[in-house]
Design an enzyme around this catalytic site. Structure first.
Site, PDB file in Angstrom:
ATOM      1  CG  ASP A 146     -12.267   5.381   0.215  1.00  0.00           C
ATOM      2  OD1 ASP A 146     -12.612   4.256  -0.319  1.00  0.00           O
ATOM      3  OD2 ASP A 146     -11.986   5.585   1.215  1.00  0.00           O
ATOM      4  CG  ASP A 149     -21.861   2.227   3.104  1.00  0.00           C
ATOM      5  OD1 ASP A 149     -21.180   2.799   2.659  1.00  0.00           O
ATOM      6  OD2 ASP A 149     -22.590   1.174   2.333  1.00  0.00           O
ATOM      7  N   GLY A 195      -2.623  17.252   4.150  1.00  0.00           N
ATOM      8  CA  GLY A 195      -2.640  17.796   5.309  1.00  0.00           C
ATOM      9  C   GLY A 195      -1.521  19.187   5.032  1.00  0.00           C
ATOM     10  NE  ARG A 197      -4.261   0.893  -0.019  1.00  0.00           N
ATOM     11  CZ  ARG A 197      -4.615   1.057   1.319  1.00  0.00           C
ATOM     12  NH1 ARG A 197      -5.052  -0.056   2.130  1.00  0.00           N
ATOM     13  NH2 ARG A 197      -4.804   2.317   1.828  1.00  0.00           N
ATOM     14  CD  GLU A 227     -15.406  -1.282   3.050  1.00  0.00           C
ATOM     15  OE1 GLU A 227     -14.254  -0.736   3.000  1.00  0.00           O
ATOM     16  OE2 GLU A 227     -16.422  -0.808   3.215  1.00  0.00           O
ATOM     17  CD1 TRP A 230     -10.075  -1.639   2.506  1.00  0.00           C
ATOM     18  CD2 TRP A 230      -9.091  -0.670   1.191  1.00  0.00           C
ATOM     19  NE1 TRP A 230     -11.110  -0.628   2.270  1.00  0.00           N
ATOM     20  CE2 TRP A 230     -10.019   0.140   1.255  1.00  0.00           C
ATOM     21  CE3 TRP A 230      -7.740  -0.069   0.522  1.00  0.00           C
ATOM     22  CZ2 TRP A 230     -10.568   1.160   0.289  1.00  0.00           C
ATOM     23  CZ3 TRP A 230      -8.296   0.955  -0.303  1.00  0.00           C
ATOM     24  CH2 TRP A 230      -9.538   1.614  -0.373  1.00  0.00           C
TER      25      TRP A 230
END
Length: 552
Positions: A366, A482, A290, A273, A191, A419
């Site tokens: 991811d 998780d 999308g 990032r 994370e 993040w």
């Protein structure tokens, strides 16, 4: 050709420990779907790059718990059964569509049947059921860099003791060495979560004591670089709106640029990032996944679970989704990939014109987004890399490449954060997850107290050592981030709560068995059966060392 900078693309791959703990909808199918739809398609992409003589220099994060699962014989057998089942369902779909004269759907069923039979052939014949070994090949040949991570993706800043942080990291490094034959240079902090050194107050017990910074432990274990989120440099986040408005990619201002690496006093290098390119992928309304012509993730055929429809419209009811066209989707992949490559180039050109420096644009995602959630993702990434090869000035690179060639970096201090939403710990520690930390802190404390009190016997006496190693395995599974994340997002909460409580319970019972063994010097049949049951069900990290918990 004038160089403007480097493009550092990271795919962080992670699935929590699920083998022998449920199948569908929660459990092993998470791993099977990611393998068929993401990990093997990424290998296919690398094979095509190899055939073209292109080294894409992609950075791949593989969490240790994911590696351990993919290497297990149990996974290999169950994954094959999964593929056979998918192909069987597709054949039934095909017969149904043929009977109804639905020719377009018949062709799509054939498309999917070929997809899964190709995956089956690659897994069994080409990769000999060992996809980790094939990733090792591309690592050794310089096509990719592979990062390690904390063993089970434990949320490092909030673990109760430095001993637990170090054990997570050591287990991760040990797994990397075991399967890749060398020590890792880089790590994906789960994370992107970080805590500096100094006084730390346990958020549950309110105990205050001095902790090492996460970075200090990483450096002590030989790690050279990691990744952080831009708002941890006090830059604004583009994800607060999460894609609710269009973005001027060249009009964004920073308090501290994300386009150069930094260092902490410990010596750990930080890559930052970039939110602009991240927004271009993650934005709900403006992101590439999308696109109306891409595969709709959420609509599946009721009798098979196969996806036959395209997105069509972001706010369109599932009932009105139109049939998917692979050819049309391919056209959109080409267009979207060129747009992304040009965006990278524009950002780095602007940075160089303002600073005179060759920048580093860091784009982490991811991995499971690529292929599983966004079916066209691996093909899009392939086209992005190919397009960058055609555009002057931007060179794909890994963290190691940049460390070798980068000028002296600025040393900074870094605030605590992640993040996640709000760039703090609130996704993982909140009113809904607080109970998990109450249990975890108590169990970590009990395990460490017993281990330290009986250190000599724990390390030397065979039976006690086995009991406590099984407890350590259950503990690092319970420490996975998780569980809190899925509770926060209300995803499979019943499954998650059952899993977390199960592993905490295993640790506590194994400590109790260890105490009884010290007093009686023997184990009951019931105790032996429980130890063997836990060992059979938790088939990862069999190399775990109790010494890892005794160094701090």
């Amino acid at each position: 050709m004038e160089k403007n900078g480097n493009f550092l693309f990271i795919l962080h791959s992670h699935i929590p420990y699920v083998l022998k703990h449920g199948e569908w909808p929660h459990g092993e199918y998470w791993l099977f779907e990611a393998t068929a739809e993401t990990y093997i398609p990424l290998l296919q992409m690398l094979e095509r790059f190899k055939d073209k003589g292109i080294k894409p220099k992609i950075t791949l994060g593989l969490t240790p718990v994911l590696i351990e699962q993919l290497k297990s014989d149990y996974f290999k057998e169950k994954f094959n059964k999964y593929l056979e089942f998918k192909i069987e369902l597709l054949q039934k779909d095909k017969k149904e569509f043929e009977r109804k004269n639905q020719n377009e759907y018949t062709m799509l069923a054939l498309f999917w049947e070929k997809f899964y039979t190709d995956i089956q052939h690659l897994f069994n014949i080409t990769y000999k059921k060992d996809i980790i070994n094939r990733f090792k090949y591309f690592l050794d040949k310089g096509y990719i860099e592979i990062l390690t991570s904390a063993a089970t993706h434990g949320y490092l800043p909030l673990l109760g003791y430095d001993n637990n942080v170090r054990a997570q990291i050591k287990a991760g490094i040990d797994t990397y060495v075991k399967y890749f034959g060398k020590k890792p240079k880089g790590i994906w902090m789960p994370e992107c979560a970080y805590r500096p050194k100094g006084l730390w107050k346990n958020p549950i017990t309110k105990e205050v004591f001095i902790r090492k910074g996460v970075d200090e432990i990483l450096v002590e274990e030989g790690i050279e670089y990691t990744f952080i989120d831009s708002p941890n440099l006090e830059n604004a986040s583009l994800f607060n709106q999460y894609g609710e408005k269009s973005l001027n990619p060249l009009g964004f201002e920073y308090k501290k640029t994300p386009y150069i690496p930094y260092k902490l006093a410990s010596g750990l290098t930080l890559f930052v990032r970039d939110h602009i390119t991240g927004y271009q992928v993650w934005s709900k309304h403006y992101g590439y996944p999308g696109d109306p012509f891409y595969l709709e993730f959420h609509k599946q055929k009721d009798t098979s679970g196969i996806k036959y429809w395209r997105i069509t419209g972001a706010n369109l009811d599932l009932a009105f989704k139109e049939i998917y066209s692979p050819d049309k989707a391919k056209e959109r992949v080409n267009e979207n990939a060129m747009h992304f490559a040009e965006l990278i180039t524009q950002i780095l050109k602007k940075f160089k014109s303002e600073t005179g420096l060759n920048g580093v644009l860091v784009a982490p995602f991811d991995a499971e987004l690529f292929g599983h959630w966004w079916f066209e993702g691996p093909k899009w990434l392939e086209k992005v890399i190919e397009n960058l090869k055609k555009i002057d000035g931007v060179e794909p690179a890994t963290g190691i490449d940049i460390l070798k060639n980068s000028p002296k970096t600025e040393t900074i201090t870094l605030k605590e954060g992640s993040w996640g939403e709000n760039n703090d710990h609130s996704v993982w520690f909140n009113e809904n997850t607080k109970w998990t930390w109450e249990k975890l802190y108590n169990t970590e404390k009990n395990f460490l107290a017993f281990l330290k009190k009986h250190k000599r016997k724990a390390l030397l006496e065979k039976t006690l050592n086995k009991i406590l190693k099984e407890a350590a395995k259950s503990l690092i599974i319970a420490e996975a981030s998780d569980w809190q994340f899925l509770i926060h997002t209300q995803s499979g909460v019943d499954y998650v709560e059952e899993r977390f409580n199960k592993h905490i319970g295993e640790v506590e019972k194994l400590i109790s068995i260890a105490k009884n063994y010290l007093h009686q010097n023997t184990l009951s049949d019931e105790e032996k059966a429980f130890i063997e049951k836990v060992s059979r069900e938790n088939i990862v990290f069999n190399n775990i060392c109790l010494e890892w918990y005794l160094e701090d």
